[in-house]
Write a protein that holds these residues in place. Sequence first.
Motif, PDB file in Angstrom:
ATOM      1  N   VAL A 198       9.044  -2.632   1.617  1.00 15.25           N
ATOM      2  CA  VAL A 198       8.771  -1.550   0.667  1.00 15.25           C
ATOM      3  C   VAL A 198       9.829  -1.542  -0.437  1.00 15.25           C
ATOM      4  CG1 VAL A 198       8.770   0.961   0.372  1.00 15.25           C
ATOM      5  CG2 VAL A 198       7.478  -0.069   2.242  1.00 15.25           C
ATOM      6  N   LYS A 253      -0.681   9.341   2.909  1.00 16.31           N
ATOM      7  CA  LYS A 253      -2.098   9.440   2.533  1.00 16.31           C
ATOM      8  C   LYS A 253      -2.679  10.788   2.953  1.00 16.31           C
ATOM      9  CE  LYS A 253      -3.398   4.594   2.130  1.00 16.31           C
ATOM     10  NZ  LYS A 253      -4.366   3.527   2.476  1.00 16.31           N
ATOM     11  N   GLY A 256       5.523   1.513  10.232  1.00 18.13           N
ATOM     12  CA  GLY A 256       5.104   1.602   8.853  1.00 18.13           C
ATOM     13  C   GLY A 256       3.680   2.076   8.670  1.00 18.13           C
ATOM     14  N   GLU A 257       2.818   1.749   9.600  1.00 21.29           N
ATOM     15  CA  GLU A 257       1.415   2.173   9.485  1.00 21.29           C
ATOM     16  C   GLU A 257       1.299   3.697   9.515  1.00 21.29           C
ATOM     17  OE1 GLU A 257       1.514  -1.999  10.999  1.00 21.29           O
ATOM     18  OE2 GLU A 257       2.574  -0.139  11.495  1.00 21.29           O
ATOM     19  N   THR A 267       0.806   4.147  -2.745  1.00 21.90           N
ATOM     20  CA  THR A 267       0.525   5.518  -2.326  1.00 21.90           C
ATOM     21  C   THR A 267       1.616   6.461  -2.809  1.00 21.90           C
ATOM     22  OG1 THR A 267      -0.684   4.726  -0.395  1.00 21.90           O
ATOM     23  CG2 THR A 267       0.110   6.988  -0.312  1.00 21.90           C
ATOM     24  N   ASP A 326       0.832  -1.198   0.000  1.00 20.43           N
ATOM     25  CA  ASP A 326       0.000   0.000   0.000  1.00 20.43           C
ATOM     26  C   ASP A 326       0.873   1.258   0.000  1.00 20.43           C
ATOM     27  OD1 ASP A 326      -2.166   1.691   0.089  1.00 20.43           O
ATOM     28  OD2 ASP A 326      -2.942   0.987   2.014  1.00 20.43           O
ATOM     29  N   THR A 327       2.000   1.198   0.703  1.00 21.15           N
ATOM     30  CA  THR A 327       2.914   2.340   0.739  1.00 21.15           C
ATOM     31  C   THR A 327       3.494   2.623  -0.637  1.00 21.15           C
ATOM     32  OG1 THR A 327       3.493   1.903   3.047  1.00 21.15           O
ATOM     33  CG2 THR A 327       5.035   3.247   1.770  1.00 21.15           C
ATOM     34  N   LEU A 344       2.712   5.247   6.270  1.00 24.03           N
ATOM     35  CA  LEU A 344       1.708   5.192   5.211  1.00 24.03           C
ATOM     36  C   LEU A 344       0.632   6.253   5.425  1.00 24.03           C
ATOM     37  CD1 LEU A 344       0.256   3.894   2.786  1.00 24.03           C
ATOM     38  CD2 LEU A 344      -0.626   2.153   4.364  1.00 24.03           C
TER      39      LEU A 344
END
Length: 318
Positions: free
Chosen positions: A302, A126, A118-119, A19, A15-16, A122
């Motif tokens: 990543v 966003k 990491g959360e 994004t 997702d990173t 990200l």
Amino acid sequence: MPLSQDPHVNEVAADTVSTLNKLFGEHAGFRAAHARGVLLNGTFTPTPKAAELSSAPHFNASSTPVTARFSSSTGLPKIPDNDPSAEPRGFAVRFDLGPHQHTDIIGHSTDAFPTANGEDFLAFFKAVIASPPGTPSPTPVEQFLGAHPAALAFVTTPKPHPLSFGTESFFALNAFKFTSASGASRFGRYTWVPKAGVQHFDEAGAASLGADYLFDELVTRLGSGPVEYELWLQLAEDGDVTDNVTVKWPAERERVLLGTVSLDKIAEDGAQAAKHIIFDPIPRVQGVEASADPILEMRAAVYLISGKKRRAAPALEA
């Protein structure tokens, strides 16, 4: 370099990358972050102190060949060198230990990192995407920064343009565990210090910089001799936090010189070589271990996901 065994880590990492591609655009064959860069070759020579601290092969050999990459921030492969968004710069060094054997050190030019996991990393990007010009205040990114002091400190830390890639310090901010041949262990953090001294432009000088000044200057500098960096290690003491990249140790902690890297030429076929190489923030070598810092595993995932996409892209133009 494997993906994480934790599916959640891989999901957040994927997702990173997506994004970052949304934020900067997707540029086939280039990194999702630090897309503009240059690959160099050189040699690392350790000090005797390095062998006292770690049994790692590059700290015990007389010298080790290295492949290094200087880079500019963002996922834009043509970002001008004089763009403030090109800071912080990146410096990755691969110690080539033998066929298919290597270990890397990855740093950037700001002595800070925005998030501890990491959360949140990200979520930060966003929030940036959700805050285009004209968004009413407080924007999502303003709200994020207000709730995350480390991210606010990172964003507001001054990031002046360096005179040269060879006059900038680089900080590998994660802690690692160093174990000697006798089994003694210490935690430490790397810093690369330029032998030419740290030199930046002031605001007036920065206004006159060209779009390619750093990469052009590097070629000129190499014509006069190698670009040299000292590798220093700040040693932790009992009670120092080793699993949170956003927590600094007291400045008075002991620092030891581990060695010097000397970069003497631009890598041949550098564009294709840079497309292929995937630097790894986890050491994966005897004598140096990752700490329990959770962002290390996330960053590794990543880089691997981005790297596989990069390798699968069509060949880059020379």
